[in-house]
Design a protein around this motif. Structure first.
Motif, PDB file in Angstrom:
ATOM      1  N   GLU A 151       0.848  -1.188   0.000  1.00 15.69           N
ATOM      2  CA  GLU A 151       0.000   0.000   0.000  1.00 15.69           C
ATOM      3  C   GLU A 151       0.881   1.234   0.000  1.00 15.69           C
ATOM      4  N   ILE A 211     -11.735   8.082   3.651  1.00 17.11           N
ATOM      5  CA  ILE A 211     -13.035   7.416   3.473  1.00 17.11           C
ATOM      6  C   ILE A 211     -13.599   6.985   4.820  1.00 17.11           C
ATOM      7  N   HIS A 217      -5.935   8.014   1.432  1.00 15.79           N
ATOM      8  CA  HIS A 217      -7.257   7.955   0.805  1.00 15.79           C
ATOM      9  C   HIS A 217      -8.200   7.080   1.623  1.00 15.79           C
ATOM     10  N   GLN A 218      -7.715   5.938   2.047  1.00 17.93           N
ATOM     11  CA  GLN A 218      -8.533   5.024   2.861  1.00 17.93           C
ATOM     12  C   GLN A 218      -8.907   5.673   4.194  1.00 17.93           C
ATOM     13  N   SER A 240      -2.412   5.858  -0.991  1.00 18.41           N
ATOM     14  CA  SER A 240      -3.554   4.939  -0.867  1.00 18.41           C
ATOM     15  C   SER A 240      -4.038   4.876   0.576  1.00 18.41           C
ATOM     16  N   HIS A 241      -3.092   4.834   1.490  1.00 16.39           N
ATOM     17  CA  HIS A 241      -3.437   4.809   2.912  1.00 16.39           C
ATOM     18  C   HIS A 241      -4.203   6.073   3.313  1.00 16.39           C
TER      19      HIS A 241
END
Length: 87
Positions: free
Chosen positions: A35, A46, A42-43, A39-40
């Protein structure tokens, strides 16, 4: 439209944080795919948004602040890299 110093600064900032997309996060847990820091983040954003939706009627929350913090919480890693060991 005139290109101002502010616009140029924003473009340069984008170039500075670009490495977050390819910087792989340290993780001591085995996983199938690595990852990136981006990406982290972004997660995390969310999950923060989902938590906001569930708690907004019970707590006084600032969605803009919550998402800003979620997005930028790993920004220094663009300059210093990911922490290579658990803290």
């Amino acid at each position: 439209m005139k290109i101002t110093k502010s616009i140029i600064d924003t473009i340069n900032f984008g170039k500075e944080v670009y490495p977050l997309m390819i910087l792989i996060r340290y993780n001591s847990v085995p996983r199938i795919i690595n990852e990136s820091v981006a990406s982290h983040s972004h997660q995390v954003s969310i999950v923060a948004l989902e938590l906001y939706e569930k708690l907004k009627d019970k707590l006084k929350l600032d969605l803009s602040l919550i998402l800003s913090m979620a997005i930028i919480h790993d920004l220094p890693e663009a300059y210093y890299g990911d922490i290579a060991y658990p803290v």
